[in-house]
Structure formats: structure tokens, C-alpha cells
Design a protein around this motif. Structure first.
Motif: not given
Length: 211
Positions: A165-167, A175-178, A199-201
Motif C-alpha cells: 500500500d501507498a498513500m 494505491s494498492r498493488y496486489h 498482479e494488479f494495482q
């Protein structure tokens, strides 16, 4: 006379106040339920795992598994366990893992046409109780031949859901990368016979609550 006028005035004020309070109540019917395409982002969106992600990842994993000759080109169809017991969620997204594993298993079972056999290990207790009733003579043997034991499995699905996660504190964007991994483990050797990753963001101004 003044008393009569005063009473009439008070009655008018009370009547107007009552009308004013009821006029603020919205008695109109609510908005009708709207069906949305589960494969497309809906009106309520966030940065978590959503319906279109579940469908996309399981479809991709299904195609990849069906193209693997170690699985579908064997002389005897392999027995596979696909459930959520060893599929862990280590991400910051809230999700029912069964939605992923159940959809993958069901679509694989339909598409493989007998090239893969799936063992329902999570229902082992139910199967054992029925076998016991048959062998005790409480019920008849059914139409399927008796076996020495229930089906053993060759491979089992394992996997993880992970996220980063990033904010942006200025814009409040999240933003969240899975990263979602799927693997089949050989239940005799402990080796991996197949691996897949999705993968996806996502980025959004405001996140939503997932239940």
C-alpha cells in the motif's frame, strides 16, 4: 376579542409548523436496484479485490492450468484438491478466499472434461459417515461400487494474496498493488508441479469498505 384572535393566531402557527416539518420528509420511492456487469468496475470502487479481479484471476489461472501438459496430458487423470485451507490472505484487503478457490475449481471441473479429478477433502467427514452407514447395513450400498478407502489426492492448491500500500498525504490518493499466487504441490514429493501469478494495482481518491 383579543383572546380569540390570539388563539386563532396560535392555531395557525402550529398548523404551519406541522406542515413545515412534514414537508421535509422525502416519501418518494427509493432508487431501484441496478444490476451491473460483474466483469467491469461498478459504481462503487476502491483499491481492494473486487468482482472483476476475482473473475479475471481465476479465468487466467484456469487457462494456464489447462495448458499444462503435466496436468492434463497424463494417462490417468490426476486427483487435485482445490480449496482455501492452504490459501492465505496476507494482504490488507478483506476478501472471502472461497470466492477465488471455489470459482477456480468449478470452472476447471467444467472445462477439463474429466482430464482432472477434484477431491472434496473439506467434506471428508460427511463421506466417512455415509460410508460407515453403508458398511453397517443401515443404508444400502447405493449405485457406486464400494472402495477400500476414500480418494487420495495427487496435488493440492496452495497460494497467497499479498499487497503493498501507498498513500499520497497531499491528495489523499490511495494505491494498492496486489500479488496473488497459485501453486499445485505434489502430495508425495512436496514439489511444485505448477505455479501461476496474477498482479494488479489500483489507485483511488477514497477507498471503500469491503464486507
Amino acid at each position: 376579542m383579543n383572546k380569540v384572535v390570539l388563539l386563532a393566531t396560535l392555531a395557525s402557527v402550529i398548523t404551519l409548523a406541522g406542515c413545515s416539518s412534514t414537508s421535509n420528509i422525502d416519501n418518494s420511492a427509493g432508487r431501484a436496484t441496478v444490476y451491473e456487469d460483474a466483469r467491469s468496475p461498478g459504481k462503487v470502487q476502491g483499491v481492494g479485490v473486487e468482482s472483476q479481479d476475482i473473475m479475471a484471476v481465476t479465468d487466467q489461472m484456469m487457462r494456464d492450468m489447462l495448458s499444462n501438459p503435466q496436468l492434463v496430458s497424463r494417462d490417468v487423470a490426476p486427483r487435485i484438491i482445490i480449496d482455501s485451507q492452504y490459501f492465505t490472505n496476507e494482504s490488507s484487503s478483506r476478501i472471502n478466499k472461497n470466492m477465488l478457490t471455489d470459482r477456480l475449481r468449478i470452472n476447471l471441473n467444467r472445462a477439463s472434461n474429466g482430464r482432472l479429478v477434484f477431491v472434496g477433502r473439506e467434506y471428508a467427514d460427511m463421506v466417512e459417515k455415509e460410508r460407515e452407514l453403508k458398511r453397517m447395513g443401515v443404508v444400502d450400498g447405493g449405485t457406486i461400487r464400494a472402495t477400500q478407502a476414500t480418494a487420495g489426492a495427487d496435488f493440492r492448491l496452495v497460494g497467497r494474496i499479498m499487497s503493498l500500500d501507498a498513500m499520497d498525504t497531499r491528495s489523499q490518493e490511495r494505491s494498492r498493488y496486489h500479488q496473488i499466487t497459485f501453486e499445485l504441490v505434489d502430495l508425495e514429493l512436496g514439489t511444485y508441479v505448477w505455479s501461476g501469478m496474477y498482479e494488479f494495482q489500483k489507485t483511488a481518491q477514497d477507498d471503500v469498505i469491503y464486507r
